[in-house]
Every structure is written in C-alpha cells, then in structure tokens.
Design a protein around this motif. Structure first.
Motif, PDB file in Angstrom:
ATOM      1  N   LYS A 210       0.845  -1.171  -0.083  1.00 41.26           N
ATOM      2  CA  LYS A 210       0.028   0.111  -0.155  1.00 41.26           C
ATOM      3  C   LYS A 210       0.943   1.092   0.062  1.00 41.26           C
ATOM      4  O   LYS A 210       1.234   1.718   1.170  1.00 41.26           O
ATOM      5  CB  LYS A 210      -1.041   0.070   1.394  1.00 41.26           C
ATOM      6  CG  LYS A 210      -1.620  -1.134   1.428  1.00 41.26           C
ATOM      7  CD  LYS A 210      -2.325  -1.286   2.705  1.00 41.26           C
ATOM      8  CE  LYS A 210      -3.280  -2.221   3.102  1.00 41.26           C
ATOM      9  NZ  LYS A 210      -3.733  -2.293   4.548  1.00 41.26           N
ATOM     10  N   GLU A 272      -3.292   4.664   6.529  1.00 47.48           N
ATOM     11  CA  GLU A 272      -3.743   3.294   6.047  1.00 47.48           C
ATOM     12  C   GLU A 272      -2.302   2.546   5.217  1.00 47.48           C
ATOM     13  O   GLU A 272      -2.013   1.419   5.055  1.00 47.48           O
ATOM     14  CB  GLU A 272      -4.755   2.924   5.303  1.00 47.48           C
ATOM     15  CG  GLU A 272      -5.948   2.928   6.220  1.00 47.48           C
ATOM     16  CD  GLU A 272      -7.281   2.973   5.427  1.00 47.48           C
ATOM     17  OE1 GLU A 272      -7.187   2.351   4.448  1.00 47.48           O
ATOM     18  OE2 GLU A 272      -8.196   3.645   6.173  1.00 47.48           O
ATOM     19  N   GLY A 339      -5.739  -3.761  -5.899  1.00 50.55           N
ATOM     20  CA  GLY A 339      -6.803  -3.480  -4.833  1.00 50.55           C
ATOM     21  C   GLY A 339      -6.420  -2.322  -4.000  1.00 50.55           C
ATOM     22  O   GLY A 339      -7.533  -1.398  -3.835  1.00 50.55           O
ATOM     23  N   TRP A 340      -5.414  -1.790  -3.730  1.00 52.10           N
ATOM     24  CA  TRP A 340      -5.295  -0.585  -2.759  1.00 52.10           C
ATOM     25  C   TRP A 340      -5.495   0.627  -3.615  1.00 52.10           C
ATOM     26  O   TRP A 340      -6.167   1.647  -3.356  1.00 52.10           O
ATOM     27  CB  TRP A 340      -3.715  -0.597  -2.369  1.00 52.10           C
ATOM     28  CG  TRP A 340      -3.062   0.716  -2.055  1.00 52.10           C
ATOM     29  CD1 TRP A 340      -2.311   1.395  -2.439  1.00 52.10           C
ATOM     30  CD2 TRP A 340      -3.393   1.192  -0.606  1.00 52.10           C
ATOM     31  NE1 TRP A 340      -1.661   2.583  -1.592  1.00 52.10           N
ATOM     32  CE2 TRP A 340      -2.457   2.571  -0.626  1.00 52.10           C
ATOM     33  CE3 TRP A 340      -4.245   0.989   0.477  1.00 52.10           C
ATOM     34  CZ2 TRP A 340      -2.579   3.555   0.426  1.00 52.10           C
ATOM     35  CZ3 TRP A 340      -4.349   1.984   1.454  1.00 52.10           C
ATOM     36  CH2 TRP A 340      -3.392   3.114   1.256  1.00 52.10           C
ATOM     37  N   GLU A 342      -7.548   0.587  -6.193  1.00 46.52           N
ATOM     38  CA  GLU A 342      -9.053   0.851  -6.405  1.00 46.52           C
ATOM     39  C   GLU A 342      -9.665   1.606  -5.205  1.00 46.52           C
ATOM     40  O   GLU A 342     -10.676   1.952  -5.341  1.00 46.52           O
ATOM     41  CB  GLU A 342      -9.701  -0.688  -6.585  1.00 46.52           C
ATOM     42  CG  GLU A 342      -9.219  -0.929  -8.288  1.00 46.52           C
ATOM     43  CD  GLU A 342      -9.186  -2.488  -8.461  1.00 46.52           C
ATOM     44  OE1 GLU A 342      -9.691  -3.254  -7.425  1.00 46.52           O
ATOM     45  OE2 GLU A 342      -8.665  -2.975  -9.499  1.00 46.52           O
ATOM     46  N   LYS A 343      -9.192   1.036  -3.934  1.00 50.54           N
ATOM     47  CA  LYS A 343      -9.590   1.450  -2.821  1.00 50.54           C
ATOM     48  C   LYS A 343      -9.566   2.993  -2.848  1.00 50.54           C
ATOM     49  O   LYS A 343     -10.679   3.872  -2.498  1.00 50.54           O
ATOM     50  CB  LYS A 343      -9.466   0.800  -1.513  1.00 50.54           C
ATOM     51  CG  LYS A 343      -9.784   1.378  -0.206  1.00 50.54           C
ATOM     52  CD  LYS A 343      -9.039   0.689   0.769  1.00 50.54           C
ATOM     53  CE  LYS A 343      -9.388   1.098   2.034  1.00 50.54           C
ATOM     54  NZ  LYS A 343      -9.119   2.887   2.189  1.00 50.54           N
ATOM     55  N   LYS A 346     -12.012   4.640  -5.198  1.00 52.36           N
ATOM     56  CA  LYS A 346     -13.461   4.781  -4.541  1.00 52.36           C
ATOM     57  C   LYS A 346     -13.611   5.967  -3.378  1.00 52.36           C
ATOM     58  O   LYS A 346     -14.524   6.629  -3.595  1.00 52.36           O
ATOM     59  CB  LYS A 346     -13.766   3.491  -4.018  1.00 52.36           C
ATOM     60  CG  LYS A 346     -15.086   3.125  -4.286  1.00 52.36           C
ATOM     61  CD  LYS A 346     -15.526   1.592  -3.679  1.00 52.36           C
ATOM     62  CE  LYS A 346     -16.409   1.532  -2.710  1.00 52.36           C
ATOM     63  NZ  LYS A 346     -16.125   0.652  -1.682  1.00 52.36           N
ATOM     64  N   ASP A 347     -12.531   6.139  -2.861  1.00 49.40           N
ATOM     65  CA  ASP A 347     -12.557   7.179  -1.695  1.00 49.40           C
ATOM     66  C   ASP A 347     -12.591   8.469  -2.460  1.00 49.40           C
ATOM     67  O   ASP A 347     -13.475   9.381  -1.751  1.00 49.40           O
ATOM     68  CB  ASP A 347     -11.248   7.063  -0.963  1.00 49.40           C
ATOM     69  CG  ASP A 347     -11.465   6.360   0.400  1.00 49.40           C
ATOM     70  OD1 ASP A 347     -12.691   5.782   0.829  1.00 49.40           O
ATOM     71  OD2 ASP A 347     -10.343   6.623   1.291  1.00 49.40           O
TER      72      ASP A 347
END
Ligand SMILES: Cc1ncc(C[n+]2csc(CCOP(=O)(O)OP(=O)(O)O)c2C)c(N)n1
Ligand SMILES: [Mg+2]
Length: 588
Positions: A210, A272, A339-340, A342-343, A346-347
């Motif tokens: 991340k 994060e 994945g990171w 994409e998150k 989204k945020d």
C-alpha cells in the motif's frame, strides 16, 4: 558619457538576463534610478505601492518562471519594508535578489537620518549572501555572486549599495593581489542519487503493498515521472499546498490536498499506507503523515537538508525529482494487485461528491465553497492561480480541480497574508498572454491587495491578455483565525480582533477604471464568473460570503469537537449561524 557603478550594475544584470525590476524610489537609490532612466528600454521598472509588494512580485516571478526575481528599495524604511516578501521567498525556496540603497559611506556609523544597519537587518533573511559594496571594484563580483547564489541555493540574497558609491565611476577589478575576478552564468545541474541508494529505495517500494505518494513544489516539473511511478506502484498521490499544480486533479487516484486544508482521501491514505514516497515536499504537519513505524519511507529532495525531517525515512535520495524518478522507474516492479489503488479511487470518487454536496449547502447569503465549485470547471486553459492566506486557501486547496498546463501558488512556508494580489501582478508581467485569477480574503485585500489594484490600474493595458480576476471573499471577518480560535483554543470569536469593516470593493474597482462585480445571491455566482473571465479588463469579483461556514479539517478530532462546542457555549456572537452551518456541513 561616464559609466557609473549604477550603470555597470544594470549592464551586468542585463548580461545575467534580468529585464524587469520591481521597486519603489527613494534618495538612497537615486544613483540607480538615474541609471535605469539612462538605460531606457533595456529594463522594465515596475513601480509598486509598497516595497513588500515588490518582493512578493519578485518571488512570484521566480515561482512562475524559474528565473531570478529582482526587487529594488531605498535605504532605511524602504529596505525594512522588503523583509516580509523576502522571507516569503526564503521559506518557499525562491531565488530573489534584493538591491537596496544605504546612507553615504561618509555618514555610516553616525546615526545619520535613515541609517539602519542593513547588513545585520538582512543577515537572517538573506543568510545565503548579503554584502555591502563599499568600493566600485566590488560591484562586479558582488552582483555576480548575489545572482548565482540566489539561483544555486534557491534563496533570497541582498546587495547593499551606499548612495555615494552608486554615483562613482565604474571600475573593473585591478590585476593585483586581493582583487576578485568573477564571471556570469548559472551552473544548471540535475543531481542524481547514488545507484546503491536508488536500489535501496526501489527495494523498499517494491516490498510495499500500500504505497502512498506525497508530492510538493519540487515535483512541479516532474508531472509525467510522478504519474509513471505512481502507476507502477499502484499508489495514490496526495499534494502539499505548493505542489497543487504538480498533477491534475481529474485523475481518479489523485487524493488532492493534505493537512489542515486537506481532503479525507489523503488523510485515509496516509493513515493506512505501509510505504510512503515523498517527492520534493517539506509539508510540515507530521500528524497527517503515517504514525512513525507504520510505513517504510523513501524521500526525494534536491536539498539534503530537507530530508527526513517530517518522517523518519529509511532511504533518503538527494536529487532532481524528474531525473531521480526516471532512474527509479526501471527498478520498480509493477504491482499486480491493484486493490489498494482501487480503494483509493473509490474514496476519491466519494469525496468529490461530498465536496459537491457541501458546496451546495445553503448559507447566508453565499456558501464560500460554492464560489470555488462554480469556478473549477470554468478555469481557463493555462490559467495561473494565486491565493492568499485565509479561509480561501481551504477552498483553493480542496475544491479547485487544476488541469495540465496550469500554474498555482501561494505563500506556503511563511503563510503570510498579502501575496495574493502581488503574486497575480508578477504572474501577469511574467506571462502577459495568460489568464490569472487571485483568490483573497477581505482582510488580506484590505491589508495591501487594494493598494496594488492601483498598480494593476497603471499597467494592465500592457498585458496582451486582459484577464485578471481578483476574487474577494467578502465575509467581514478574519475568518480563518476566527475558526482557529474556536476549534483549536475553544475560545469564542473575539469581535474586537476578528470583525473587519465592510467595503464596496466592486465600486472601488470601477473608480480605478477596472471592472467590479458584486454578488450577493448564490444563483448569480456562476454567471458572475463567466462575466469576469470574459471581461475586457481586470475585474474584482466581490462576493458576499457566509463567515459561519466552517473550513473544517478533513478529520475533526474529539478534542477539537469539544473545544469547538465549548467555544460556542462561552457565548460566541455568531453562535446561531455557526451551529446551523456546521451541523449542515457535517451531515452533508
Ligand atoms: C501578515 C499576517 N498577519 C496575520 C496572519 C494570521 N492570519 C492568517 S489568516 C488570517 C485571516 C485572514 O482574513 P481574510 O483575509 O479576511 O480571509 P478569511 O479567512 O476571512 O477568508 C489571519 C489574521 C498572517 N498569516 N499573516
Ligand atoms: Mg475575511
């Protein structure tokens, strides 16, 4: 015609490529002004209203061109007035040369009128180089060194010239012992880190799952490289205030600003992440970076002194951002798991919706966020944005979507009030073909921006593109500080220090021969921007905004919320409006 030290000074400045000098006269520099007069069109002397503004304009010149900015002031009071503008250059690492007059040599040390110990006065702000020219033979190397050191150290330098020296015949250094023989020209260099350090950086970045990037002013010329590295690392990119124009905001993985003026996606990404890559930034607030130990850190900065002072970095790379990132890229393995990323996307998507909703929350009469939301899609191509210190910096940082080819700046390090308008003037002189928008609070505008509008009135016809819009957030309040008193201290608004008088800014613009537009209904904001941006002359957009809309930090800590509630309990004069506005904000 005899050549004086002042004539020689100008000739030398010309050889260094200097064409414009921002300044204000006085008898301490009459020798130099006489030489400027003789030099005719070779120099553009821009007369300001106040020497501090000349220093801001020189700083803006440096920020928007990458070249050295030059300002000129008389001895004593003129020199003293320069200081705040020069500190702005110092704290934002900009090359500015200040040329100042001094009492005649025969009077020095005699408590003469206007005699101030200028070498001592400038010792701190021009710590890289400050020198007094006491004999004509010094002039050449002192100006050469002032320019070279300003550029090399990205710092203000200062040349002090006693009034009688300015009028002496120029004299090249003799060929004998103890004379100095200098030349002109910058040594452009793009330093790169040691190979071993680059590999260590790549190892740390490759090991992370991340990765968060934070970019600042040092990344402004490294857009493509930042994006390529971010792509390989599957990283999101947060931007420090001075790095606002480093990457476009339309990209879904750009989380926007960070810190008290920052966004939620930036905050969450930092809290994060397991790896932090910082490029060309000295963003000051460590509490917005990952907690120590949570992330492995890699930092790139051209100045080794600025490394590892906000977060304990594992790898410190001294180098030019673009070149270093280019060397790093082939050492990076493209992250397969997205994945990171994409998150983060989204945020970011969610956050833009939140901002939209916050901007449309009803206020009395106009929600300041709405002013910036309406501007954002209307930003002209290649616009240059300047902003002042105050609540406007919050909305500038969060709500404006900058696109490729735009420039944007404000006083980052010093965070002083006052540079919004003079920066815009510096931008216009440096790029007369580009539109410029300044965003300032009514307090900053009253402090000095209004005076410099007179300067705009004097010069605007010289600019091939007449678009210069000054947005004044008319909230009759020193609002940023009012909110700091409430949220940080738990104190109610102190009316004696916070309220400022209303003033007809639009009418003032018209009195100077410019355009003035006054807006006090939310539904008129968009049209007013359209009119101002299409105007055939510089325009003041006086927008009546609501001081009760809180410029909330991205996360409100429990302590801040408690302080805030207590401040209202203690009898804040604006209590009712504040409660209404804050509750709406929080639930928007
Ligand atoms: C020279 C200077 N004096 C004081 C401050 C502290 N300060 C920061 S923002 C601010 C209020 C600015 O008010 P205004 O320009 O009206 O903008 P607003 O926050 O109301 O939008 C003050 C007093 C500063 N940063 N610089
Ligand atoms: Mg204000």
């Amino acid at each position: 015609m005899r050549t004086t030290v002042s004539d020689f000074l100008l000739q030398r400045l010309g050889e260094w490529g200097i064409k414009r000098i921002y300044g204000y006269p006085g008898d301490g520099i009459n020798g130099i002004l006489g030489a400027l007069n003789r030099a005719g069109d070779a120099f553009d002397f821009i007369q300001v209203r106040h020497e501090e503004m000349a220093a801001f304009m020189a700083c803006a010149h440096a920020k928007f061109t990458g070249q050295v900015g030059v300002c000129l002031a008389t001895s004593g009071p003129g020199a003293i007035h320069l200081l705040n503008g020069l500190y702005d250059a110092k704290l934002d690492h900009q090359p500015v040369v200040a040329i100042v007059g001094q009492s005649a040599r025969a009077a020095l040390g005699g408590s003469f009128q206007q005699e101030v110990d200028l070498t001592t006065l400038f010792k701190d702000v021009a710590s890289e180089y400050v020198e007094m020219v006491v004999t004509p033979q010094q002039m050449r190397h002192v100006i050469d060194r002032a320019l070279r050191i300003a550029r090399a150290q990205r710092a203000p330098t200062c040349v002090i010239i006693p009034s009688d020296v300015q009028e002496l015949p120029a004299h090249a250094p003799d060929r004998k012992h103890s004379t100095i023989h200098s030349g002109i020209g910058y040594a452009i260099a793009r330093p790169i880190p040691d190979e071993h350090e680059l590999q260590r950086a790549a190892n740390a970045l490759n090991a992370g799952d991340k990765v968060a990037m934070l970019v600042g002013a040092g990344a402004l010329n490294a857009t493509a490289e930042v994006l390529e590295v971010a792509d390989a690392l599957g990283a999101g990119i947060a931007k420090a205030l001075l790095g606002k124009a480093a990457v476009p905001d339309a990209l879904p993985f750009v989380t926007g600003s960070i810190g008290l003026l920052g966004t939620k996606p930036s905050y969450r990404m930092m809290m994060e992440c397991d790896t932090l890559l910082m490029v060309g930034s000295s963003f000051p607030y460590s509490e917005f970076l990952p907690p120590e130990g949570q992330a492995r850190g890699v930092q790139i900065d051209i100045d080794a002194r600025m490394l590892s002072i906000r977060y304990p970095m594992e790898v410190n790379l001294v180098g030019d951002s673009a070149t270093t990132l280019r060397l790093l890229r082939p050492l990076l393995k493209r992250k397969q798991d997205r994945g990171w990323r994409e998150k983060i996307e989204k945020d970011v998507g969610q956050w833009w919706k939140t901002l939209e909703e916050r901007a449309m929350v009803e206020a009395h009469p106009i929600n300041p966020q709405r002013v910036f939301r309406e501007l954002s899609p209307r930003l002209p191509e290649r616009v240059i944005l300047t902003c002042d210190s105050g609540s406007s910096a919050n909305w500038y940082a969060r709500d404006l979507k900058v696109r490729e080819g735009m420039m944007a700046s404000l006083s980052g390090g010093l965070a002083t009030m006052g540079p919004g308008v003079p920066y815009a003037i510096g931008a216009k002189f440096a790029h007369p073909d580009r539109p410029v928008i300044a965003m300032v609070g009514d307090g900053a505008f009253q402090m000095n921006g209004m005076n410099e509008v007179i300067t705009i009135g004097k010069y605007w016809r010289r600019w091939s593109n007449p678009t210069l819009v000054i947005l004044v957030l008319n909230n009759r309040d020193l609002n940023q500080v009012t909110w700091e008193q409430r949220v940080m201290e738990g104190d109610p608004k102190y009316e004696a220090s916070q309220e400022i008088p209303d003033f007809p800014y639009a009418r003032y613009a018209e009195a100077i021969g410019l355009r003035g537009i006054r807006v006090d209904r939310p539904e008129d904001v968009g049209r007013a921007w359209d009119e101002a941006l299409a105007s055939d002359r510089p325009t003041i957009l006086d927008i009546y905004t609501d001081p009760d809309v809180p410029p909330l930090p991205p996360h409100v800590s429990f302590r801040q919320a408690r302080e805030f509630a207590e401040s209202l309990m203690k009898g804040d004069p604006d209590r009712a409006g504040v409660i209404r506005a804050s509750v709406k904000e929080l639930f928007a």
